[in-house]
Write a protein that holds these residues in place. Structure first.
Motif, mmCIF file in Angstrom:
data_model
loop_
_atom_site.group_PDB
_atom_site.id
_atom_site.type_symbol
_atom_site.label_atom_id
_atom_site.label_comp_id
_atom_site.label_asym_id
_atom_site.label_seq_id
_atom_site.Cartn_x
_atom_site.Cartn_y
_atom_site.Cartn_z
ATOM 1 N N LYS A 26 -22.033 1.486 9.136
ATOM 2 C CA LYS A 26 -21.497 1.000 7.864
ATOM 3 C C LYS A 26 -20.518 2.049 7.323
ATOM 4 O O LYS A 26 -20.880 3.215 7.185
ATOM 5 C CB LYS A 26 -22.637 0.744 6.879
ATOM 6 N N ALA A 27 -19.298 1.598 7.044
ATOM 7 C CA ALA A 27 -18.247 2.522 6.640
ATOM 8 C C ALA A 27 -17.679 2.147 5.277
ATOM 9 O O ALA A 27 -17.358 0.979 5.031
ATOM 10 C CB ALA A 27 -17.122 2.536 7.679
ATOM 11 N N TYR A 28 -17.544 3.142 4.420
ATOM 12 C CA TYR A 28 -16.821 2.964 3.162
ATOM 13 C C TYR A 28 -15.369 3.337 3.416
ATOM 14 O O TYR A 28 -15.077 4.430 3.930
ATOM 15 C CB TYR A 28 -17.413 3.846 2.058
ATOM 16 N N LEU A 29 -14.448 2.441 3.075
ATOM 17 C CA LEU A 29 -13.032 2.687 3.282
ATOM 18 C C LEU A 29 -12.434 3.274 2.004
ATOM 19 O O LEU A 29 -12.518 2.672 0.938
ATOM 20 C CB LEU A 29 -12.316 1.388 3.654
ATOM 21 N N SER A 30 -11.827 4.430 2.143
ATOM 22 C CA SER A 30 -11.284 5.141 0.986
ATOM 23 C C SER A 30 -9.775 5.313 1.154
ATOM 24 O O SER A 30 -9.303 5.708 2.223
ATOM 25 C CB SER A 30 -11.948 6.516 0.870
ATOM 26 N N PHE A 31 -9.047 5.018 0.081
ATOM 27 C CA PHE A 31 -7.588 5.141 0.103
ATOM 28 C C PHE A 31 -7.091 5.039 -1.336
ATOM 29 O O PHE A 31 -7.772 4.484 -2.197
ATOM 30 C CB PHE A 31 -6.957 4.033 0.963
ATOM 31 N N PRO A 32 -5.897 5.565 -1.616
ATOM 32 C CA PRO A 32 -5.362 5.446 -2.982
ATOM 33 C C PRO A 32 -5.026 3.998 -3.289
ATOM 34 O O PRO A 32 -4.632 3.242 -2.400
ATOM 35 C CB PRO A 32 -4.106 6.317 -2.946
ATOM 36 N N MET A 33 -5.154 3.603 -4.552
ATOM 37 C CA MET A 33 -4.871 2.224 -4.934
ATOM 38 C C MET A 33 -3.806 2.176 -6.025
ATOM 39 O O MET A 33 -2.622 2.035 -5.743
ATOM 40 C CB MET A 33 -6.174 1.522 -5.348
ATOM 41 N N SER A 34 -4.183 2.306 -7.290
ATOM 42 C CA SER A 34 -3.188 2.237 -8.360
ATOM 43 C C SER A 34 -2.151 3.349 -8.221
ATOM 44 O O SER A 34 -0.999 3.194 -8.638
ATOM 45 C CB SER A 34 -3.881 2.323 -9.727
ATOM 46 N N HIS A 35 -2.530 4.451 -7.605
ATOM 47 C CA HIS A 35 -1.647 5.599 -7.423
ATOM 48 C C HIS A 35 -0.402 5.244 -6.591
ATOM 49 O O HIS A 35 0.647 5.869 -6.746
ATOM 50 C CB HIS A 35 -2.442 6.711 -6.730
ATOM 51 N N VAL A 36 -0.524 4.250 -5.697
ATOM 52 C CA VAL A 36 0.587 3.900 -4.788
ATOM 53 C C VAL A 36 0.985 2.435 -4.935
ATOM 54 O O VAL A 36 1.613 1.879 -4.038
ATOM 55 C CB VAL A 36 0.205 4.206 -3.324
ATOM 56 N N SER A 37 0.609 1.811 -6.047
ATOM 57 C CA SER A 37 0.798 0.363 -6.188
ATOM 58 C C SER A 37 2.260 -0.064 -6.167
ATOM 59 O O SER A 37 2.563 -1.231 -5.898
ATOM 60 C CB SER A 37 0.139 -0.118 -7.485
ATOM 61 N N ALA A 38 3.191 0.864 -6.431
ATOM 62 C CA ALA A 38 4.613 0.516 -6.448
ATOM 63 C C ALA A 38 5.323 0.885 -5.147
ATOM 64 O O ALA A 38 6.550 0.811 -5.068
ATOM 65 C CB ALA A 38 5.310 1.220 -7.615
ATOM 66 N N ASN A 39 4.565 1.271 -4.131
ATOM 67 C CA ASN A 39 5.146 1.697 -2.852
ATOM 68 C C ASN A 39 4.786 0.694 -1.763
ATOM 69 O O ASN A 39 3.703 0.771 -1.177
ATOM 70 C CB ASN A 39 4.639 3.094 -2.492
#
Length: 368
Positions: free
Chosen positions: A188-201
């Motif tokens: 079981k893996a939790y996927l982690s990544f930036p969200m609102s920080h890169v929403s315009a890219n």
């Protein structure tokens, strides 16, 4: 395997669970779905659809106990059963339980799964079905009550494993459910990544989407973007500043009209529940896999949320895998907490393959 699936009203769980049953049966695994609500309507044909919670509590409780006896009887003849129910109800009677401990103890479920979804989606479904008397605050509180009540039920009924899982896409979630039910050894893996920080890219968003697609066929993934409400805060603040009373959100044909005042009222709840829920998803995982994309100039696209997730996973003794895409070297706060750092998703997948993390059991073709 006996599985209890809970969640507040307004989740449309039945199509999802039927998809889960179909997936399992195609692989030769018998899985029976028993929906407490449907069984109660069948036993009370005089009650119009959508009105069963309006019954007096005495009759409602009697109906539930009666149909649960049938559930227990079915469990004696069916090896794998999903019981689709609720832990709580927040209705005209107020807040009240939707289970009886003696019957849940007799069921002796192996797994409890709590389904959650965006508050705007839950609101839209309830309004669609003729229930418009719940505020957004009600729905946010109800979701927390359902999680807590299910966790207490799991503990009080003799144990079993308990997971929170976001509604998300039907096929993706059905695969995760089948993995949790029939492949307990599947990582079981939790996927982690930036969200609102890169929403315009858009380039970074495309890279994140590809990362998610590559991992989901091979692990039971807990993906924070399967349930994303932070954008509601942004819309609410903008609408309030412009003097709007309502906003409309959602895809064509499923658009919810939300009261801006109610949205402003739940801004603290959105942030608080994101914080608590993401840590809970990490705690129920075996490992965290984090993608750190590169921004302009090769700088890391890492947010405070991702840094906090990595630290939490490290302190919880989880395996921490980081895919570092920037040209700039990672800081010690990454290298000292990561189990391993990879330059690309492909390199990470090679490692997972060599380590035996990729599932190859009898249901493996479901996840290819």
């Amino acid at each position: 395997m006996r599985v209890v699936i809970t969640g507040q009203v307004g989740l449309d769980r039945k199509p999802l669970l039927h998809r889960c049953v179909e997936m399992a049966r195609r692989q030769g695994c018998d899985l029976r779905l028993l929906s407490i609500g449907e069984m109660m309507y069948a036993e009370a044909p005089d009650v119009p659809r959508g009105r069963i919670l309006d019954l007096p509590l005495s009759r409602l409780n009697g109906l539930r106990r009666s149909v649960f006896k049938d559930v227990l009887a079915s469990c004696r003849t069916s090896p794998n059963v999903i019981v689709n129910t609720h832990a709580t109800f927040r209705w005209r009677h107020g807040l009240f339980p939707a289970f009886d401990y003696d019957q849940m103890i007799a069921l002796a479920a192996d797994v409890y799964l709590i389904v959650v979804d965006n508050v705007d989606r839950v609101h839209w479904r309830l309004v669609r079905d003729g229930h418009s008397d719940h505020t957004l605050k009600d729905l946010m509180v109800w979701r927390e009550e359902e999680i807590l009540a299910t966790e207490l039920l799991c503990q009080g009924a003799g144990g079993g494993k308990c997971y929170v899982i976001a509604r998300g896409n039907d096929d993706s979630m059905a695969r995760s459910l089948v993995g949790l039910i029939f492949n307990p050894q599947m990582r079981k893996a939790y996927l982690s990544f930036p969200m609102s920080h890169v929403s315009a890219n858009p380039d970074v968003l495309a890279e994140i989407d590809a990362f998610r697609r590559q991992l989901k066929p091979h692990f039971v993934c807990f993906d924070p973007s399967d349930m994303e409400e932070k954008y509601l805060s942004v819309l609410a603040l903008a609408a309030a500043a412009e003097g709007h009373r309502t906003i409309t959100v959602g895809p064509p044909g499923e658009q919810a009209t939300l009261d801006v005042h109610q949205l402003m009222d739940i801004l603290p709840d959105i942030d608080g529940q994101i914080y608590a829920r993401d840590f809970k998803l990490i705690d129920q995982s075996d490992m965290i896999v984090s993608l750190i994309p590169a921004l302009a100039g090769g700088q890391p696209g890492i947010s405070s949320g991702v840094e906090r997730e990595l630290q939490h996973a490290h302190e919880a003794a989880k395996d921490v895998y980081v895919i570092w895409r920037p040209t700039a070297a990672p800081s010690p706060f990454i290298t000292e907490t990561a189990t391993k750092v990879f330059p690309s998703v492909a390199e990470a997948m090679k490692f997972f393959q060599s380590a035996g993390y990729l599932h190859t059991g009898p249901l493996g073709s479901l996840f290819r």
